[in-house]
Scaffold this motif. Structure first.
Motif, PDB file in Angstrom:
ATOM      1  N   ALA A  53       0.855  -1.192   0.000  1.00 43.68           N
ATOM      2  CA  ALA A  53       0.000   0.000   0.000  1.00 43.68           C
ATOM      3  C   ALA A  53       0.886   1.235   0.000  1.00 43.68           C
ATOM      4  CB  ALA A  53      -0.947  -0.024   1.197  1.00 43.68           C
ATOM      5  N   CYS A  54       0.390   2.311   0.593  1.00 43.75           N
ATOM      6  CA  CYS A  54       1.088   3.592   0.525  1.00 43.75           C
ATOM      7  C   CYS A  54       2.507   3.516   1.080  1.00 43.75           C
ATOM      8  CB  CYS A  54       0.291   4.674   1.245  1.00 43.75           C
ATOM      9  SG  CYS A  54      -1.141   4.109   2.135  1.00 43.75           S
ATOM     10  N   CYS A  55       2.750   2.688   2.101  1.00 42.95           N
ATOM     11  CA  CYS A  55       4.099   2.578   2.656  1.00 42.95           C
ATOM     12  C   CYS A  55       5.098   2.139   1.596  1.00 42.95           C
ATOM     13  CB  CYS A  55       4.117   1.573   3.798  1.00 42.95           C
ATOM     14  SG  CYS A  55       3.613   2.273   5.350  1.00 42.95           S
ATOM     15  N   GLY A  91       2.851  -1.984   4.101  1.00 43.69           N
ATOM     16  CA  GLY A  91       1.493  -1.539   3.834  1.00 43.69           C
ATOM     17  C   GLY A  91       0.446  -2.398   4.485  1.00 43.69           C
ATOM     18  N   THR A  92      -0.802  -2.092   4.119  1.00 42.71           N
ATOM     19  CA  THR A  92      -1.961  -2.745   4.706  1.00 42.71           C
ATOM     20  C   THR A  92      -2.029  -4.195   4.240  1.00 42.71           C
ATOM     21  OG1 THR A  92      -2.959  -0.647   4.178  1.00 42.71           O
ATOM     22  CG2 THR A  92      -4.370  -2.298   5.168  1.00 42.71           C
ATOM     23  N   GLY A 118       5.373   0.324   8.960  1.00 41.38           N
ATOM     24  CA  GLY A 118       4.174   1.141   9.024  1.00 41.38           C
ATOM     25  C   GLY A 118       3.128   0.592   9.970  1.00 41.38           C
ATOM     26  N   ALA A 119       2.226   1.481  10.364  1.00 40.79           N
ATOM     27  CA  ALA A 119       1.193   1.130  11.340  1.00 40.79           C
ATOM     28  C   ALA A 119       0.337  -0.036  10.855  1.00 40.79           C
ATOM     29  CB  ALA A 119       0.319   2.353  11.610  1.00 40.79           C
ATOM     30  N   CYS A 120       0.051  -0.086   9.555  1.00 38.49           N
ATOM     31  CA  CYS A 120      -0.827  -1.140   9.040  1.00 38.49           C
ATOM     32  C   CYS A 120      -0.203  -2.512   9.220  1.00 38.49           C
ATOM     33  CB  CYS A 120      -1.091  -0.918   7.564  1.00 38.49           C
ATOM     34  SG  CYS A 120      -2.169   0.438   7.249  1.00 38.49           S
ATOM     35  N   PRO A 126      -4.717   2.536  10.681  1.00 34.45           N
ATOM     36  CA  PRO A 126      -5.982   3.257  10.643  1.00 34.45           C
ATOM     37  C   PRO A 126      -7.167   2.353  10.344  1.00 34.45           C
ATOM     38  CG  PRO A 126      -4.433   4.132   9.018  1.00 34.45           C
ATOM     39  CD  PRO A 126      -3.778   2.983   9.651  1.00 34.45           C
ATOM     40  N   PHE A 127      -6.907   1.161   9.820  1.00 34.74           N
ATOM     41  CA  PHE A 127      -7.995   0.270   9.423  1.00 34.74           C
ATOM     42  C   PHE A 127      -8.180  -0.861  10.418  1.00 34.74           C
ATOM     43  CE2 PHE A 127      -5.412   1.673   5.798  1.00 34.74           C
ATOM     44  CZ  PHE A 127      -6.235   2.674   5.361  1.00 34.74           C
ATOM     45  N   GLY A 149       4.924   4.347  12.096  1.00 33.54           N
ATOM     46  CA  GLY A 149       4.772   5.526  11.251  1.00 33.54           C
ATOM     47  C   GLY A 149       3.669   5.294  10.255  1.00 33.54           C
ATOM     48  N   CYS A 150       3.154   6.390   9.708  1.00 35.82           N
ATOM     49  CA  CYS A 150       2.068   6.237   8.734  1.00 35.82           C
ATOM     50  C   CYS A 150       2.190   7.297   7.670  1.00 35.82           C
ATOM     51  CB  CYS A 150       0.715   6.318   9.418  1.00 35.82           C
ATOM     52  SG  CYS A 150      -0.665   6.150   8.286  1.00 35.82           S
ATOM     53  N   PRO A 151       3.016   7.113   6.671  1.00 33.70           N
ATOM     54  CA  PRO A 151       4.024   6.066   6.535  1.00 33.70           C
ATOM     55  C   PRO A 151       5.316   6.473   7.229  1.00 33.70           C
ATOM     56  CG  PRO A 151       4.029   7.431   4.583  1.00 33.70           C
ATOM     57  CD  PRO A 151       2.995   8.001   5.495  1.00 33.70           C
TER      58      PRO A 151
HETATM   59  S1  SF4 Z   1       0.703   2.716   7.674  1.00 35.68           S
HETATM   60 FE1  SF4 Z   1      -0.241   4.511   6.699  1.00 35.68          FE
HETATM   61  S2  SF4 Z   1       1.072   4.898   4.914  1.00 35.68           S
HETATM   62 FE2  SF4 Z   1       1.486   2.799   5.581  1.00 35.68          FE
HETATM   63  S3  SF4 Z   1       0.136   1.494   4.396  1.00 35.68           S
HETATM   64 FE3  SF4 Z   1      -0.919   1.981   6.309  1.00 35.68          FE
HETATM   65  S4  SF4 Z   1      -2.174   3.779   5.837  1.00 35.68           S
HETATM   66 FE4  SF4 Z   1      -0.623   3.584   4.227  1.00 35.68          FE
END
Ligand code: SF4
Lengths: 218, 224
Positions: A53-55, A91-92, A118-120, A126-127, A149-151
């Motif tokens: 994902a975004c990371c 990523g997620t 990352g947090a995911c 966040p999810f 971190g995010c990211p």
């Molecule tokens: S931690 Fe944040 S930046 Fe990384 S995949 Fe999850 S939502 Fe995206």
């Protein structure tokens, strides 16, 4: 041979790291097989070219010229798990993707390492309360380094990589504390979860992860 | 562009007997929509696409809405007959009655249509299923706008609307073995709560269930 480990190493010399550095400064290279082995491995950690994902965008940035992951010997992103040493879960991880991630991990040869970026990847991020997101990849595979971190910025990824290198350098190549790949009884393969009617089956691997218990101090 | 009322008039002129209603949006966006009956939906969609004035050639968005059963309280005012012998100048007596009405729930699919050729839009279509249980079939508009394909699959996956005439109606986000529709309002997710340092609201309820020792959330400004 009574010792079952594949590398019966001679006892490490009784010499501190500072003394060794001092000797090195004078042109005397004193080393052990263990140090040489870990030095080689820690400086050629090849990650799997794999983003979720975004990371992953930050991981890509880390591999580019500005942040230059090549300084740490990790610029060789391998497109095949058979050639990779490091799985960066960037990523997620959805529940639909989780079996594939575990399968990729199982296909990587030992020695292998996992960074949850990352947090995911750590917790669902966040999810976390969503219906289709795994609450952290450490439910199914062992994670060596967590990068919050995010990211996380590319510097954070590089820092996580340096932490991993430090872990590798501290590894013993014999004895009970040897890493997984030097212990014949430890398997590098982990069960792949199945898709169930309402969740993954099993929802976590209890051998790898247990829900935290709270210890309250009154 | 024509207003939804004008579009409705033209649809009714073309398809007499079709079920078309304008659903007004009281919000500031004022995006009113056309509620179509399922029977004529595909024919009306083809008409809207090919009509030279509208030319709605693009379906940009398909989404679902889950409406639960709800109870509506209506106030009915009835004038009472004046009693014989009372003062004729007295104000008429009125009886107010509250009537409770149960509106059955349904699933709704919303389509946002634009015209790229004429640079206009959106025209919003709504289709409603009969209920939320067994009768959740609606005609698919994928044969009219190819762009609906994946989005109708998503509505099928997350809300459980069955589209007839869809070329490939499979789940798209969840796995095939999954048995629920997670965006329905009565979806119950697997009970997999695990400890969090700062639970609140609904998560706090789960925390209490799983870790009975969880204290109430600290009050704002209370001493630690
Ligand atoms: S931690 Fe944040 S930046 Fe990384 S995949 Fe999850 S939502 Fe995206």
């Amino acid at each position: 041979m009574s010792d079952a480990t594949p590398f019966p190493a001679p006892a490490a010399p009784e010499i501190s790291a500072a003394e060794r550095d001092e000797l090195r400064r004078h042109g005397i290279l004193l080393t052990s097989l263990e140090e040489l082995y870990n030095w080689g491995r820690s400086n050629s950690v090849w990650p799997l070219q794999f983003g979720l994902a975004c990371c992953a965008i930050e991981m890509i940035a880390a591999s580019m010229a500005r942040f230059d992951i090549a300084r740490f010997g990790s610029e060789v992103f391998r497109p095949s798990p058979r050639q990779a040493d490091l799985l960066i879960v960037s990523g997620t991880v959805t529940k639909k993707m989780a079996p594939q991630v575990v399968r990729l991990w199982n296909q990587m040869p030992e020695p292998k390492y996992c960074i949850a970026m990352g947090a995911c990847a750590i917790s669902g991020g966040p999810f976390k309360q969503g219906y289709n997101v795994l609450k952290g990849i450490d439910r199914f595979i062992p994670v060596d380094v967590y990068i919050p971190g995010c990211p996380p910025r590319p510097e954070a990824l590089l820092h996580g990589l340096m932490q991993l290198q430090e872990q590798i350098r501290a590894q013993k190549i014999s004895g009970p504390e040897a890493p997984r790949h030097l212990r014949p009884e430890a398997s590098g393969e982990f069960p792949v979860p199945e898709f169930g009617g309402s969740d993954l089956v099993p929802p976590r691997n209890p051998a790898v992860w247990q829900p935290p218990t709270i210890v309250r101090t009154e | 562009m024509e207003t939804p009322e004008q579009i409705r008039e033209r649809i009714l002129a073309r398809f007499p007997g079709a079920e078309v209603n304008v659903v007004t949006n009281p919000g500031p966006a004022a995006q009113h929509s056309l509620l179509l009956g399922a029977a004529h939906a595909v024919a009306i969609a083809v008409f809207l696409r090919d009509d030279p004035v509208l030319r709605l050639d693009t379906c940009s968005n398909v989404t679902g809405v889950d409406w639960l059963d709800r109870e509506i309280v209506e106030t009915v005012r009835k004038p009472l007959p004046t009693e014989p012998g009372s003062d004729p100048a007295a104000p008429a007596r009125i009886l107010e009655e509250k009537i409770k009405r149960l509106v059955p729930g349904h699933l709704e699919v919303v389509y946002h249509l634009y015209s790229v050729a004429l640079k206009q839009g959106p025209v919003i279509l709504r289709l409603r299923t009969f209920d939320r249980g067994a009768n959740v079939t609606l005609p698919s508009l994928t044969p009219v706008w190819r762009a609906c394909e994946f989005q109708e699959r998503e509505v099928f996956d997350l809300y459980g609307v069955k589209f007839t005439g869809h070329p490939d109606l499979r789940r798209i986000l969840m796995w095939d073995e999954f048995q629920h529709h997670p965006m329905r309002k009565d979806y119950v997710e697997p009970d997999d709560y695990e400890w969090e340092p700062t639970p609140h609201d609904a998560v706090l309820d789960k925390a209490r269930r799983h870790y009975p020792a969880t204290p109430a959330a600290p009050q704002e400004g209370a001493a630690p």
